[in-house]
Design a protein around this motif. Structure first.
Motif, PDB file in Angstrom:
ATOM      1  N   UNK A 122      -4.319   2.272 -10.793  1.00 29.85           N
ATOM      2  CA  UNK A 122      -3.706   1.052  -9.822  1.00 29.85           C
ATOM      3  C   UNK A 122      -3.943   0.848  -8.973  1.00 29.85           C
ATOM      4  N   UNK A 123      -3.687   1.596  -7.962  1.00 31.93           N
ATOM      5  CA  UNK A 123      -3.909   1.242  -6.848  1.00 31.93           C
ATOM      6  C   UNK A 123      -5.304   0.724  -6.689  1.00 31.93           C
ATOM      7  N   UNK A 177       2.642  -3.473 -14.331  1.00 33.21           N
ATOM      8  CA  UNK A 177       2.611  -3.560 -12.903  1.00 33.21           C
ATOM      9  C   UNK A 177       0.827  -3.282 -12.417  1.00 33.21           C
ATOM     10  N   UNK A 178       0.171  -2.767 -13.164  1.00 36.08           N
ATOM     11  CA  UNK A 178      -0.960  -2.928 -12.902  1.00 36.08           C
ATOM     12  C   UNK A 178      -2.274  -4.397 -13.042  1.00 36.08           C
ATOM     13  N   UNK A 179      -1.191  -5.146 -14.555  1.00 39.10           N
ATOM     14  CA  UNK A 179      -1.885  -6.529 -14.547  1.00 39.10           C
ATOM     15  C   UNK A 179      -1.501  -7.145 -12.748  1.00 39.10           C
ATOM     16  N   UNK A 180       0.123  -6.906 -12.568  1.00 45.23           N
ATOM     17  CA  UNK A 180       0.348  -8.048 -11.144  1.00 45.23           C
ATOM     18  C   UNK A 180      -0.377  -7.497 -10.427  1.00 45.23           C
ATOM     19  N   UNK A 181      -1.080  -5.399  -9.789  1.00 41.26           N
ATOM     20  CA  UNK A 181      -1.448  -6.175  -9.222  1.00 41.26           C
ATOM     21  C   UNK A 181      -3.082  -6.376  -8.459  1.00 41.26           C
ATOM     22  N   UNK A 182      -3.603  -6.383 -10.219  1.00 41.82           N
ATOM     23  CA  UNK A 182      -5.187  -6.951 -10.257  1.00 41.82           C
ATOM     24  C   UNK A 182      -4.915  -8.388  -9.901  1.00 41.82           C
ATOM     25  N   UNK A 183      -3.856  -9.790 -10.448  1.00 43.26           N
ATOM     26  CA  UNK A 183      -3.261 -10.701  -9.935  1.00 43.26           C
ATOM     27  C   UNK A 183      -3.051 -10.857  -7.923  1.00 43.26           C
ATOM     28  N   UNK A 193       0.876  -1.221   0.156  1.00 42.26           N
ATOM     29  CA  UNK A 193       0.176  -0.084   0.085  1.00 42.26           C
ATOM     30  C   UNK A 193       1.098   1.134  -0.196  1.00 42.26           C
ATOM     31  N   UNK A 194       2.136   0.908   0.376  1.00 46.26           N
ATOM     32  CA  UNK A 194       3.539   2.448   0.382  1.00 46.26           C
ATOM     33  C   UNK A 194       4.018   2.596  -0.958  1.00 46.26           C
ATOM     34  N   UNK A 195       4.017   1.079  -0.894  1.00 41.79           N
ATOM     35  CA  UNK A 195       5.361   0.939  -2.101  1.00 41.79           C
ATOM     36  C   UNK A 195       4.663   0.932  -3.520  1.00 41.79           C
ATOM     37  N   UNK A 196       3.429   0.933  -3.362  1.00 40.87           N
ATOM     38  CA  UNK A 196       3.158   1.121  -5.315  1.00 40.87           C
ATOM     39  C   UNK A 196       2.978   1.947  -5.002  1.00 40.87           C
ATOM     40  N   UNK A 197       2.249   2.724  -4.661  1.00 42.60           N
ATOM     41  CA  UNK A 197       1.422   4.315  -4.935  1.00 42.60           C
ATOM     42  C   UNK A 197       3.126   4.705  -4.994  1.00 42.60           C
ATOM     43  N   UNK A 198       4.162   4.925  -4.562  1.00 42.91           N
ATOM     44  CA  UNK A 198       4.874   6.044  -4.328  1.00 42.91           C
ATOM     45  C   UNK A 198       5.881   5.158  -5.643  1.00 42.91           C
ATOM     46  N   UNK A 199       5.655   4.062  -6.079  1.00 50.47           N
ATOM     47  CA  UNK A 199       6.136   3.557  -7.482  1.00 50.47           C
ATOM     48  C   UNK A 199       5.603   3.818  -8.597  1.00 50.47           C
ATOM     49  N   UNK A 216       7.458   7.219 -10.992  1.00 49.62           N
ATOM     50  CA  UNK A 216       7.331   6.772 -12.484  1.00 49.62           C
ATOM     51  C   UNK A 216       6.518   7.924 -13.475  1.00 49.62           C
ATOM     52  N   UNK A 217       5.489   8.063 -12.917  1.00 53.18           N
ATOM     53  CA  UNK A 217       4.848   8.817 -13.862  1.00 53.18           C
ATOM     54  C   UNK A 217       4.333  10.276 -13.400  1.00 53.18           C
ATOM     55  N   UNK A 218       4.168  10.522 -12.750  1.00 54.53           N
ATOM     56  CA  UNK A 218       4.271  11.790 -12.017  1.00 54.53           C
ATOM     57  C   UNK A 218       2.355  12.508 -11.901  1.00 54.53           C
ATOM     58  N   UNK A 219       1.427  12.047 -12.124  1.00 53.68           N
ATOM     59  CA  UNK A 219       0.485  11.533 -12.166  1.00 53.68           C
ATOM     60  C   UNK A 219      -0.355  10.872 -11.077  1.00 53.68           C
TER      61      UNK A 219
END
Length: 444
Positions: A44-45, A97-103, A24-30, A34-37
């Motif tokens: 993604x979260x 990365x989005x597909x990974x988080x869905x899985x 929950x902390x690492x993914x939003x920061x990553x 990378x995107x700044x958006x």
């Protein structure tokens, strides 16, 4: 050896929950780095959070049929395998990365529900009450929330977001090994509704619909989670910013809640079974629910707010194990996977729209009006189950049933109305069996 199963379940929960808090902390920061958006970060979260609740509900029949141990192992090892992709192929693109988080969300939902289902069985094998097992599980959850978040911040700051994903994969792998070596499955359901998956899913839904106490608890979960999300996502940050306190006060208040709930959950595991249930529920929900919102509406200084949030943490650690224990007692063991996952799915239903509700109330009437509306709604939601449920603990097997004392007149009337025995008494020789009259007549 009696504590082996319970220790294994709690240890695997600690690993899994710490990995989840780390994500929950690492993914939003990553994603943000990378995107700044912020919009892409939220998308993604959400791709991880939304499948979590939905797949829990779908996995309910499998938990009852296949067994929670296997579901836990399969979910954790799948999530770990997906999260080591960056270690093998390098930094993944955003779509991967989005597909990974869905899985991960699809696998983590059933695995978390499986560990929750294993707790009362493991506690019974250890010779402990359900209240003690659930209290220890609640303390592990709150500790993992605090420790996992702190660990995630340190890993992201020192090693980067990609390495944090590796650490989460290692924790999930450790959880799989622990469950494999220490936990055994409870007895599985072999009932007549085993014919199809949809039949089993409908059986769990029908049981929840017919149970008035469980319906009251489910409605309370939906409303309170909705209001909690509105408070955390919108109202509390706006209150801090409007008062000029900054994010430090918000973080201190939330961390105080977490630390206090750990202590009270351990206390609940120790002597929670001896506390009166209805009073414990009322004290817990009133101190941990509406008071957190009302104290902001009253405009009290931050020192008072932090103190109130500490009391809220104590109440939260007391009543959450109680509610989990009540659910275990009300749901038959063969239906527990289906019904508990359905309740969890309903409880999560209000979380995605909680922030939208807080923003709508804020725009419609301002901060004070929004806080008072949420506080009143919270109060109504938590008081409803208090009088719609029977909070008495079930009697242990083998305990004699105590009948109410009868008055003298009623006892006399019952004795008079009792039918009297027949007057004729047939005497028989003590050693000679009574002859059959028809047989004697036939011989004659």
């Amino acid at each position: 050896m009696r504590w082996r199963g319970l220790t294994g379940v709690l240890s695997s929960q600690a690993c899994t929950l710490s990995a989840n808090r780390l994500l929950t902390v690492a993914v939003p920061w990553l994603v943000l780095d990378r995107t700044g958006s912020a919009a892409q970060t939220g998308l993604v979260v959400a791709c991880q959070v939304l499948p979590y609740a939905f797949t829990q509900w779908l996995a309910g029949p499998l938990l009852d049929r296949v067994g929670p141990r296997r579901i836990s192992m399969a979910g954790d090892v799948s999530s770990a395998f997906v999260l080591i992709i960056p270690a093998v192929f390098g930094t993944p693109p955003l779509w991967l990365l989005t597909l990974m988080l869905v899985v991960v969300g699809c696998a983590d939902g059933p695995a978390s529900a499986a560990k929750r289902m294993l707790v009362p069985f493991a506690a019974a094998d250890a010779g402990q009450s359900t209240t003690r097992g659930v209290g220890l599980a609640t303390a592990v959850e709150r500790t993992a929330t605090a420790a996992g978040t702190a660990l995630a911040g340190w890993l992201v700051a020192t090693l980067g977001g990609d390495r944090a994903l590796w650490a989460a994969a290692a924790m999930l792998g450790a959880a799989t090994v622990i469950v494999t070596l220490t936990v055994s499955d409870p007895v599985r359901d072999r009932g007549r509704d085993d014919r199809t998956y949809l039949d089993r899913l409908r059986t769990g839904t029908a049981f929840l619909r017919r149970s008035r106490p469980l319906r009251a608890l489910t409605a309370m979960f939906v409303v309170t989670n909705l209001l909690d999300q509105a408070l955390m996502a919108v109202l509390l940050p706006v209150w801090a910013r409007a008062g000029g306190y900054g994010a430090t006060v918000v973080g201190l208040a939330l961390s105080t809640v977490g630390l206090a709930s750990i202590a009270s959950a351990l206390a609940s595991a120790g002597f929670g079974a001896r506390l009166p249930r209805r009073a414990t529920y009322l004290i817990g929900v009133l101190s941990s629910g509406p008071t957190r919102i009302v104290v902001l509406a009253l405009g009290l200084p931050p020192q008072v707010v932090i103190a109130v949030y500490a009391l809220a943490g104590i109440g939260s650690g007391l009543f959450n194990p109680l509610l989990e224990t009540v659910q275990v007692e009300l749901i038959p063991a063969p239906l527990r996977g289906r019904v508990q996952t359905l309740i969890s799915a309903w409880a999560w239903a209000g979380i995605p729209v909680g922030g939208l509700l807080g923003a709508a109330l804020l725009n419609a009437g301002g901060l004070d009006t929004a806080l008072w509306i949420c506080g009143l709604a919270y109060l109504v939601a938590v008081l409803r189950p208090a009088w719609r449920m029977d909070w008495s603990a079930p009697k242990p097997p083998g305990e004699p049933v105590r009948l109410p004392p009868l008055g003298r007149n009623r006892l006399t009337r019952m004795l008079r109305e009792r039918p009297s025995p027949p007057n004729r008494v047939e005497h028989r020789h003590p050693l000679r069996p009574r002859a059959d009259r028809k047989a004697v007549a036939a011989r004659r």
